[in-house]
Scaffold this motif. Sequence first.
Motif, PDB file in Angstrom:
ATOM      1  N   LEU A  88     -23.977  24.506  -0.861  1.00  0.00           N
ATOM      2  CA  LEU A  88     -24.440  23.755   0.303  1.00  0.00           C
ATOM      3  C   LEU A  88     -23.312  23.344   1.241  1.00  0.00           C
ATOM      4  N   TYR A  89     -22.176  22.984   0.661  1.00  0.00           N
ATOM      5  CA  TYR A  89     -21.091  22.433   1.491  1.00  0.00           C
ATOM      6  C   TYR A  89     -19.775  22.545   0.722  1.00  0.00           C
ATOM      7  N   THR A  90     -18.695  22.751   1.455  1.00  0.00           N
ATOM      8  CA  THR A  90     -17.354  22.832   0.862  1.00  0.00           C
ATOM      9  C   THR A  90     -16.442  21.801   1.512  1.00  0.00           C
ATOM     10  N   MET A  91     -15.731  21.061   0.677  1.00  0.00           N
ATOM     11  CA  MET A  91     -14.806  20.036   1.160  1.00  0.00           C
ATOM     12  C   MET A  91     -13.378  20.366   0.745  1.00  0.00           C
ATOM     13  N   PHE A  92     -12.437  20.079   1.633  1.00  0.00           N
ATOM     14  CA  PHE A  92     -11.029  20.183   1.274  1.00  0.00           C
ATOM     15  C   PHE A  92     -10.684  19.017   0.349  1.00  0.00           C
ATOM     16  N   ALA A  93      -9.808  19.278  -0.608  1.00  0.00           N
ATOM     17  CA  ALA A  93      -9.458  18.243  -1.577  1.00  0.00           C
ATOM     18  C   ALA A  93      -7.982  18.315  -1.939  1.00  0.00           C
ATOM     19  N   SER A  94      -7.513  17.247  -2.567  1.00  0.00           N
ATOM     20  CA  SER A  94      -6.182  17.232  -3.177  1.00  0.00           C
ATOM     21  C   SER A  94      -6.330  16.495  -4.496  1.00  0.00           C
ATOM     22  N   THR A  95      -6.118  17.213  -5.590  1.00  0.00           N
ATOM     23  CA  THR A  95      -6.308  16.645  -6.922  1.00  0.00           C
ATOM     24  C   THR A  95      -4.987  16.103  -7.473  1.00  0.00           C
ATOM     25  N   GLY A  96      -4.957  15.824  -8.772  1.00  0.00           N
ATOM     26  CA  GLY A  96      -3.790  15.183  -9.364  1.00  0.00           C
ATOM     27  C   GLY A  96      -2.636  16.120  -9.669  1.00  0.00           C
ATOM     28  N   THR A  97      -1.446  15.628  -9.456  1.00  0.00           N
ATOM     29  CA  THR A  97      -0.252  16.392  -9.810  1.00  0.00           C
ATOM     30  C   THR A  97      -0.125  16.457 -11.332  1.00  0.00           C
ATOM     31  N   ASP A  98       0.587  17.478 -11.817  1.00  0.00           N
ATOM     32  CA  ASP A  98       0.835  17.642 -13.253  1.00  0.00           C
ATOM     33  C   ASP A  98      -0.459  17.649 -14.075  1.00  0.00           C
ATOM     34  N   ASN A  99      -1.502  18.270 -13.500  1.00  0.00           N
ATOM     35  CA  ASN A  99      -2.794  18.385 -14.199  1.00  0.00           C
ATOM     36  C   ASN A  99      -3.355  17.028 -14.621  1.00  0.00           C
ATOM     37  N   SER A 100      -3.136  16.012 -13.800  1.00  0.00           N
ATOM     38  CA  SER A 100      -3.592  14.663 -14.159  1.00  0.00           C
ATOM     39  C   SER A 100      -5.064  14.425 -13.843  1.00  0.00           C
ATOM     40  N   THR A 101      -5.698  15.311 -13.101  1.00  0.00           N
ATOM     41  CA  THR A 101      -7.150  15.204 -12.902  1.00  0.00           C
ATOM     42  C   THR A 101      -7.840  15.796 -14.121  1.00  0.00           C
ATOM     43  N   PRO A 102      -8.646  15.024 -14.821  1.00  0.00           N
ATOM     44  CA  PRO A 102      -9.243  15.505 -16.071  1.00  0.00           C
ATOM     45  C   PRO A 102     -10.288  16.599 -15.818  1.00  0.00           C
ATOM     46  N   LYS A 103     -10.193  17.670 -16.570  1.00  0.00           N
ATOM     47  CA  LYS A 103     -11.183  18.741 -16.475  1.00  0.00           C
ATOM     48  C   LYS A 103     -12.344  18.463 -17.422  1.00  0.00           C
ATOM     49  N   GLY A 104     -13.520  18.891 -17.008  1.00  0.00           N
ATOM     50  CA  GLY A 104     -14.682  18.693 -17.859  1.00  0.00           C
ATOM     51  C   GLY A 104     -15.915  18.352 -17.059  1.00  0.00           C
ATOM     52  N   HIS A 105     -16.932  17.885 -17.773  1.00  0.00           N
ATOM     53  CA  HIS A 105     -18.216  17.530 -17.166  1.00  0.00           C
ATOM     54  C   HIS A 105     -18.364  16.011 -17.156  1.00  0.00           C
ATOM     55  N   TYR A 106     -18.670  15.465 -15.984  1.00  0.00           N
ATOM     56  CA  TYR A 106     -18.794  14.017 -15.819  1.00  0.00           C
ATOM     57  C   TYR A 106     -20.016  13.711 -14.961  1.00  0.00           C
ATOM     58  N   LYS A 107     -20.212  12.432 -14.670  1.00  0.00           N
ATOM     59  CA  LYS A 107     -21.290  12.014 -13.772  1.00  0.00           C
ATOM     60  C   LYS A 107     -20.780  10.918 -12.845  1.00  0.00           C
ATOM     61  N   ILE A 108     -21.337  10.885 -11.652  1.00  0.00           N
ATOM     62  CA  ILE A 108     -20.987   9.821 -10.716  1.00  0.00           C
ATOM     63  C   ILE A 108     -21.396   8.486 -11.334  1.00  0.00           C
ATOM     64  N   GLU A 109     -20.446   7.539 -11.317  1.00  0.00           N
ATOM     65  CA  GLU A 109     -20.679   6.227 -11.922  1.00  0.00           C
ATOM     66  C   GLU A 109     -20.990   5.181 -10.858  1.00  0.00           C
ATOM     67  N   ALA A 110     -21.304   3.987 -11.310  1.00  0.00           N
ATOM     68  CA  ALA A 110     -21.775   2.940 -10.397  1.00  0.00           C
ATOM     69  C   ALA A 110     -20.672   2.382  -9.502  1.00  0.00           C
ATOM     70  N   GLU A 111     -19.424   2.455  -9.962  1.00  0.00           N
ATOM     71  CA  GLU A 111     -18.333   1.830  -9.201  1.00  0.00           C
ATOM     72  C   GLU A 111     -18.065   2.606  -7.907  1.00  0.00           C
ATOM     73  N   ARG A 112     -18.179   1.938  -6.797  1.00  0.00           N
ATOM     74  CA  ARG A 112     -17.883   2.525  -5.489  1.00  0.00           C
ATOM     75  C   ARG A 112     -17.641   1.395  -4.495  1.00  0.00           C
TER      76      ARG A 112
END
Length: 229
Positions: A126-150
């Motif tokens: 549907l849509y593509t966004m530009f992103a910048s993730t964590g250095t040194d593989n610090s962004t955790p890989k896997g399956h998650y869900k959007i949480e309440a904190e925002r």
Amino acid sequence: MARHARDHHADIFIPAVILMVIAAFTVGDIVRPAATSGLSETAMVARHTATTQAVAGIAATGARAQTAQTLAATADRLKATPVPTVDWHAPSETKAYPSITAHPKLRIEVSIAAQRVYLYDGSRLLYTMFASTGTDNSTPKGHYKIEAERGDYFYNPNERLGAHYYTSFHQHGTYLFHTVPTDAKGHYIASEAAKLGKAPGSHGCVRLTIPDAKWLMEHVKTGTAVHIY
């Protein structure tokens, strides 16, 4: 132009050499029947094997040369591919963001290799966004869900960085989607924003353009699936 000419001649030269080798051995068998007829079966097999190995060696050399040419051409094309200039003040795409109502099964895919966030409904992108993730593989890989904190803004005094429009996806406020970072005075850091779509830059969160982060915070529902790979 000169490079293409050399490549063309190389393509012609390699098969020609193979044919010459085959012809040399074949003609030798024809013009020297007495010599070959006196050979033992073992000697004839050995001679045939030597011929086969010689031709195979030349063919392998040609294959390696063609492979090298292909890799070089691919590298040239990659170098020539322009790196996108990302306006981090604007949405990543000119089209409208997808309707959450029309796509209740929307999910979020984050590609660390591509530095992109993809919004999918089933197999439909549907849509593509530009992103910048964590250095040194610090962004955790896997399956998650959007949480309440925002929320609209946070500031981390330990990192001396803040950001607007954050949405948690892991460990309840630890790993977030948010805007490009701000300094202690709340000013966006342009050098960090320039990494969007190009390179990792965060401590593990997923940075987005300002409008992308704002839309995600305001519209994406808690419980929405997030896959990071």
